[in-house]
Design a protein around this motif. Structure first.
Motif, PDB file in Angstrom:
ATOM      1  N   ASN A 172      -6.012   5.366  -7.082  1.00 46.42           N
ATOM      2  CA  ASN A 172      -6.805   6.533  -6.698  1.00 46.42           C
ATOM      3  C   ASN A 172      -6.186   7.783  -7.325  1.00 46.42           C
ATOM      4  N   LEU A 173      -6.906   8.374  -8.282  1.00 43.15           N
ATOM      5  CA  LEU A 173      -6.462   9.605  -8.937  1.00 43.15           C
ATOM      6  C   LEU A 173      -7.481  10.722  -8.715  1.00 43.15           C
ATOM      7  N   SER A 174      -8.185  10.673  -7.608  1.00 41.06           N
ATOM      8  CA  SER A 174      -9.157  11.716  -7.290  1.00 41.06           C
ATOM      9  C   SER A 174      -8.446  13.045  -7.035  1.00 41.06           C
ATOM     10  N   ARG A 175      -8.949  14.110  -7.676  1.00 42.88           N
ATOM     11  CA  ARG A 175      -8.332  15.446  -7.560  1.00 42.88           C
ATOM     12  C   ARG A 175      -6.837  15.413  -7.905  1.00 42.88           C
ATOM     13  N   ASN A 194       0.849  -1.197   0.000  1.00 43.47           N
ATOM     14  CA  ASN A 194       0.000   0.000   0.000  1.00 43.47           C
ATOM     15  C   ASN A 194       0.880   1.239   0.000  1.00 43.47           C
ATOM     16  N   LEU A 195       0.750   2.062  -1.024  1.00 43.02           N
ATOM     17  CA  LEU A 195       1.565   3.271  -1.148  1.00 43.02           C
ATOM     18  C   LEU A 195       0.644   4.474  -1.312  1.00 43.02           C
ATOM     19  N   SER A 196       0.772   5.437  -0.393  1.00 41.52           N
ATOM     20  CA  SER A 196      -0.015   6.659  -0.469  1.00 41.52           C
ATOM     21  C   SER A 196       0.918   7.847  -0.672  1.00 41.52           C
ATOM     22  N   LEU A 197       0.689   8.562  -1.774  1.00 39.39           N
ATOM     23  CA  LEU A 197       1.469   9.760  -2.102  1.00 39.39           C
ATOM     24  C   LEU A 197       0.541  10.954  -2.278  1.00 39.39           C
ATOM     25  N   ASP A 223      -2.232   5.411  -4.089  1.00 38.00           N
ATOM     26  CA  ASP A 223      -3.048   6.613  -3.884  1.00 38.00           C
ATOM     27  C   ASP A 223      -2.257   7.847  -4.310  1.00 38.00           C
ATOM     28  N   LEU A 224      -2.693   8.486  -5.393  1.00 36.31           N
ATOM     29  CA  LEU A 224      -2.066   9.714  -5.889  1.00 36.31           C
ATOM     30  C   LEU A 224      -3.046  10.883  -5.849  1.00 36.31           C
ATOM     31  N   SER A 225      -4.034  10.793  -5.013  1.00 41.29           N
ATOM     32  CA  SER A 225      -5.064  11.826  -4.958  1.00 41.29           C
ATOM     33  C   SER A 225      -4.508  13.155  -4.467  1.00 41.29           C
TER      34      SER A 225
END
Length: 368
Positions: free
Chosen positions: A130-133, A79-82, A105-107
Motif C-alpha cells: 500500500n503506497l497510497s498518499r 503484517n507491517l503497517s508504517l 502499508d506505507l501509506s
C-alpha cells in the motif's frame, strides 16, 4: 507448599519477562501476536520488539528514515503497517529480514528517496503493498519504477498507488509484477494511457483508474487495455470530452462494457451541450464529425472542379482572342523583329568603326 511458592515465583518471572519484552510506549499482546506503537511521537523504529510478533503497527509517529537494521529478528511478522510516519527515505533491503512479510502499508508518508531493492523480501512472500498518499513528488515515481523492477516482487498481488498526484506512468513500470491481480491508480492526475505502462500484467483482475484526468483513451491506450483480457476496469469520474475523435473510444466502451464495472455511469464532462450524456450512447449519436467532414471534402472537391472550369473557360477566351488578332499580332511581331534588326545593325556598324582607327579617322575628316 515450597513447590507452590516456586511455581508462583516462576510464573511471576515469566510474566515479568513478557511485560519487559514490550518496547516502551508500545502495547503488546502475545495472545494476538500483535504489537502497536501508535501515535507515540517515535523518531525511529523501537528496539526490543518481541519475536512472537506477527502484526506490527508503528503508525502516526515522526519516523523519517527506515533501513534493514530496523527489523532484525522479526522473522514472524506477516503484517507491517508504517502509515502516517513522515517517512522520506527507504534504504535497499529494508524489509529483507522479514521472511514472512505478506502485507506492507506505507501509506500517508513522504517518500522522496526510494533506493533500488527497497521492497525486496526474502522468500518473495510480499503479496500486498500500500503506497497510497505515499509519494512526496512527481520525481519519486521514477525511483519507485526502478525499485519495482529491482525488487523481487513476483508474488505481489495487490498494489495501491492511489492519491499520489501521478501525471504519467513510466514505461514498463509494472513489467516485473507478473503476479499482480489488483492495481489501484484512482485519485491521480493521469492524462493518458501509453508507453506500455501495463505490459507484463497478464494476470491482472482489477484496474482502478477512477478520478483521474482522462479526456479520452486513444487507440494506443485501447490496445494496452485490451492487453489485459482478465482485468475488470473502473473508469468513472474522468473528464471525458465528447468531441470529434471520441467515437472509437465510445465504440470500444460499448464493445467492452462487460468488463467495465462502472460503464453505465460513464458520462461526458465537456462540451457543455454534451454534459452528463452517457458515454455508451456517444457512439450512436451524430456529433457531426464524419458527416461534416464528408461535406467539407465534397465542398472542397466542388470548389476545385469549379475553379478548373473557370480557368479553362478563361484560357479558351484568351486563345480565341489571339486567333482573332492573329494578323495584327503577326504584323507587330514582324515590326518588332525589323526594329531589333536595325538596332543590331547600328550597334554592329558602330563597333566596326570604333575598332578600326583608319575608319575612325575617315569619319572624323568627313565630319570636318
Amino acid at each position: 507448599m515450597l513447590d507452590l511458592a516456586q511455581r508462583i515465583v516462576l510464573c511471576a518471572l515469566l510474566l515479568g519477562s513478557v511485560y519487559a519484552s514490550c518496547p516502551p510506549r508500545c502495547e503488546c499482546s502475545e495472545a494476538a501476536h500483535t504489537v502497536k506503537c501508535v501515535s507515540r511521537d517515535l523518531r525511529s523504529v523501537p528496539t526490543g520488539i518481541p519475536g512472537y510478533t506477527r502484526n506490527l503497527f508503528i503508525t502516526g509517529n515522526q519516523i523519517s528514515r527506515i533501513g534493514p537494521e530496523c527489523f532484525k529478528g522479526l522473522d514472524n511478522v506477516t503484517n507491517l503497517s508504517l502509515s502516517n510516519n513522515r517517512i522520506s527515505e527507504l534504504d535497499s533491503q529494508t524489509f529483507a529480514g522479514l521472511r514472512s512479510l505478506r502485507s506492507l502499508d506505507l501509506s500517508n508518508n513522504q517518500l522522496a528517496v526510494i533506493h533500488p531493492e527497497a521492497f525486496t523480501v526474502q522468500n518473495q512472500s510480499l503479496q500486498e503493498l500500500n503506497l497510497s498518499r505515499a509519494l512526496y513528488n512527481h520525481s519519486s515515481v521514477m525511483d519507485l519504477a526502478t525499485s519495482l523492477r529491482w525488487s523481487s516482487l513476483g508474488t505481489l498481488k495487490r498494489l495501491d498507488l492511489s492519491h499520489n498526484g501521478l501525471i504519467y506512468l513510466p514505461s514498463h513500470i509494472f513489467s516485473h509484477l507478473t503476479g499482480l491481480q489488483r492495481l489501484q491508480l484512482s485519485n491521480n492526475s493521469l492524462v493518458a494511457i501509453h508507453n506500455n505502462s501495463f505490459s507484463g500484467l497478464e494476470h491482472l483482475e482489477e484496474l482502478d483508474l477512477t478520478l483521474n484526468a482522462l479526456k479520452a483513451v486513444p487507440e494506443e491506450g485501447l490496445r494496452e487495455l485490451d492487453s489485459l483480457p482478465r482485468a475488470d476496469l473502473l473508469l468513472g469520474e474522468n473528464p471525458f470530452t465528447c468531441t470529434c475523435g471520441i467515437e472509437p473510444f465510445a465504440l470500444w466502451l460499448n464493445r467492452s462494457q462487460g468488463r467495465i464495472g462502472d460503464a453505465d455511469g460513464l458520462v461526458c464532462a465537456f462540451p457543455t451541450g454534451m454534459r452528463n450524456t452517457s458515454m455508451l450512447s456517444v457512439g450512436t449519436l451524430t456529433l457531426g464529425c464524419h458527416q461534416s467532414g464528408a461535406g467539407a471534402d465534397l465542398a472542397l472537391q466542388t470548389s476545385y472542379v469549379f475553379l478548373g472550369i473557370v480557368l479553362g473557360f478563361v484560357g479558351l477566351i484568351f486563345l480565341f482572342v489571339l486567333y482573332l488578332n492573329r494578323k495584327g499580332i503577326k504584323k507587330r511581331i514582324y515590326d518588332l523583329r525589323d526594329a531589333c534588326r536595325e538596332v543590331w545593325e547600328g550597334y554592329h556598324y558602330r563597333f566596326e568603326i570604333d575598332s578600326d582607327p583608319r575608319l575612325s579617322q575617315v569619319c572624323t575628316s568627313a565630319d570636318m
